[in-house]
Design a protein around this motif. Structure first.
Motif, PDB file in Angstrom:
ATOM      1  N   VAL A  72     -44.409 -76.497   8.029  1.00 48.72           N
ATOM      2  CA  VAL A  72     -43.082 -76.905   7.720  1.00 48.72           C
ATOM      3  C   VAL A  72     -42.345 -76.388   6.364  1.00 48.72           C
ATOM      4  O   VAL A  72     -41.167 -76.297   6.193  1.00 48.72           O
TER       5      VAL A  72
ATOM      6  N   ALA B  99     -41.303 -82.661  10.275  1.00 49.76           N
ATOM      7  CA  ALA B  99     -42.454 -83.217   9.762  1.00 49.76           C
ATOM      8  C   ALA B  99     -42.838 -84.291  10.534  1.00 49.76           C
ATOM      9  O   ALA B  99     -43.802 -84.847  10.885  1.00 49.76           O
TER      10      ALA B  99
ATOM     11  N   ARG C 165     -36.357 -79.514   8.755  1.00 51.89           N
ATOM     12  CA  ARG C 165     -37.888 -79.500   8.523  1.00 51.89           C
ATOM     13  C   ARG C 165     -38.548 -80.678   8.221  1.00 51.89           C
ATOM     14  O   ARG C 165     -39.640 -81.072   8.516  1.00 51.89           O
ATOM     15  N   ARG C 166     -37.851 -81.584   7.655  1.00 55.63           N
ATOM     16  CA  ARG C 166     -38.306 -82.831   7.331  1.00 55.63           C
ATOM     17  C   ARG C 166     -38.397 -83.599   8.567  1.00 55.63           C
ATOM     18  O   ARG C 166     -39.609 -84.534   9.026  1.00 55.63           O
TER      19      ARG C 166
ATOM     20  N   LEU D 189     -49.998 -78.725   8.875  1.00 55.81           N
ATOM     21  CA  LEU D 189     -48.665 -79.190   9.057  1.00 55.81           C
ATOM     22  C   LEU D 189     -47.885 -78.899   7.799  1.00 55.81           C
ATOM     23  O   LEU D 189     -46.627 -78.511   7.847  1.00 55.81           O
ATOM     24  N   ARG D 190     -48.244 -79.024   6.625  1.00 60.20           N
ATOM     25  CA  ARG D 190     -47.667 -78.809   5.387  1.00 60.20           C
ATOM     26  C   ARG D 190     -47.065 -77.228   5.464  1.00 60.20           C
ATOM     27  O   ARG D 190     -46.036 -76.955   5.032  1.00 60.20           O
TER      28      ARG D 190
END
Length: 349
Positions: free
Chosen positions: A74, A53, A49-50, A70-71
């Motif tokens: 993810v 992003a 997930r990082r 976006l935050r």
């Protein structure tokens, strides 16, 4: 868009901590604005997930995505939804691939290459089967033409530089034959074996199947002026203060052609002929001064329209392929600029 998120957070909280700078690299600042210090919610995310992003921050999402979305995406959405936002129709298996991508984020350029590989069906299949998904692993895939992006070849290519050399050899091998030969050559090169086997087959195919007489030098429109006599060649060598007069024998034999670009900035142009046709071998101003890139691009564009190729000679490429086959190639970076990629200065092959 991302830079405007969390304007309510204190400035210090929106500054990357040393740990985030280490983990996120060039993405540290935008991530610090999305996940303010101490960035705990970001560090708690799975590696996949990082990386997702970072891909979205690099602008590779399937659609434009807002900062707050976006935050939320993810952090809270299912893997399938995150993958769809990143890659759309190619989302299947993406999060499993990114789970093998390591804890540290890559450079923006590496995500550009990764997404290029993801969008190619054959390369995508190879990518999914990598044990570790890292720029050093997938950069060679991206350097190969689509026809060569198969597991048997990728496994045999030791580096991005080797892949770039093999790609160049493939283009020349096809040029020595006809476009219909590309699929046959790809199957042959990908028929198995180690680095030596693959590169030996490539080296063999840098000799044409059928020997043909060379084409005459191209007829170029003004401002190109072709040099057709020893007297003209000697005059050009004096005018430009270069060594072109030493190549008179090769010009007379039809293995080299010399032109002068008669425009605001005069330039001496040398073409060399090998089995793959005519190649731009040199282009210089008076006193062997390098040409401005914009000017050089104009010359290359006109020559390309006349069927003249650029890049290393057939002999130079064969030498590199032979080095890889024998395990004698030296490590080198592969990101040449425009002028460097032309391989000018090789007048003897």
């Amino acid at each position: 868009m991302v830079a405007q998120l969390f304007n309510r957070a204190p400035q210090a909280a929106r500054t990357a901590t040393p740990l985030l700078a280490f983990v996120a690299g060039e993405f540290a600042d935008p991530i610090a604005r999305l996940w303010p210090a101490p960035h705990g919610d970001f560090f708690a995310l799975p590696a996949a997930r990082r990386h997702a992003a970072a891909i979205l921050l690099a602008g590779h999402g399937r659609r434009p995505i807002g900062e707050s979305e976006l935050r939320r995406l993810v952090e809270y959405q299912r893997d399938a939804v995150v993958a769809d936002a990143v890659a759309g129709a190619l989302a299947t298996g993406l999060m499993r691939v990114l789970a093998k991508a390591g804890e540290q984020l890559w450079r923006r350029r590496d995500y550009d290459i990764f997404m290029d590989v993801m969008t190619d069906e054959a390369a995508n299949e190879v990518l999914r089967h990598l044990d570790v998904v890292h720029p050093d692993a997938f950069a060679p895939i991206a350097a190969l033409p689509p026809a060569l992006r198969m597991a048997t070849i990728v496994r045999a290519v030791p580096s991005e530089a080797a892949a770039a050399d093999l790609a160049r050899a493939f283009r020349l091998a096809v040029l020595l034959r006809d476009p219909n030969a590309a699929a046959r050559l790809a199957r042959r090169w990908g028929s198995g074996g180690d680095t030596r086997a693959v590169f030996t087959r490539a080296l063999e195919d840098l000799t044409p199947d059928v020997f043909r007489p060379g084409d005459p030098a191209p007829a170029l429109d003004a401002p190109f002026v072709r040099i057709t006599s020893r007297k003209q060649l000697e005059a050009v060598a004096l005018e430009f203060r270069n060594c072109l007069a030493e190549h008179g024998a090769r010009v007379a034999e039809g293995r080299m052609a010399v032109y002068v670009w008669r425009a605001e900035t005069p330039a001496a142009i040398a073409l060399s002929r090998d089995a793959a046709g005519w190649r731009l071998a040199e282009a210089k101003a008076i006193d062997n001064v390098d040409l401005d890139e914009a000017f050089l691009r104009e010359i290359v564009h006109r020559l390309s329209n006349a069927g003249v190729r650029t890049g290393p000679s057939l002999q130079a490429v064969a030498s590199l392929i032979d080095d890889w086959a024998r395990g004698a190639a030296y490590p080198r970076a592969h990101h040449p600029g425009f002028a460097e990629g032309l391989a000018l200065g090789d007048l003897w092959s």
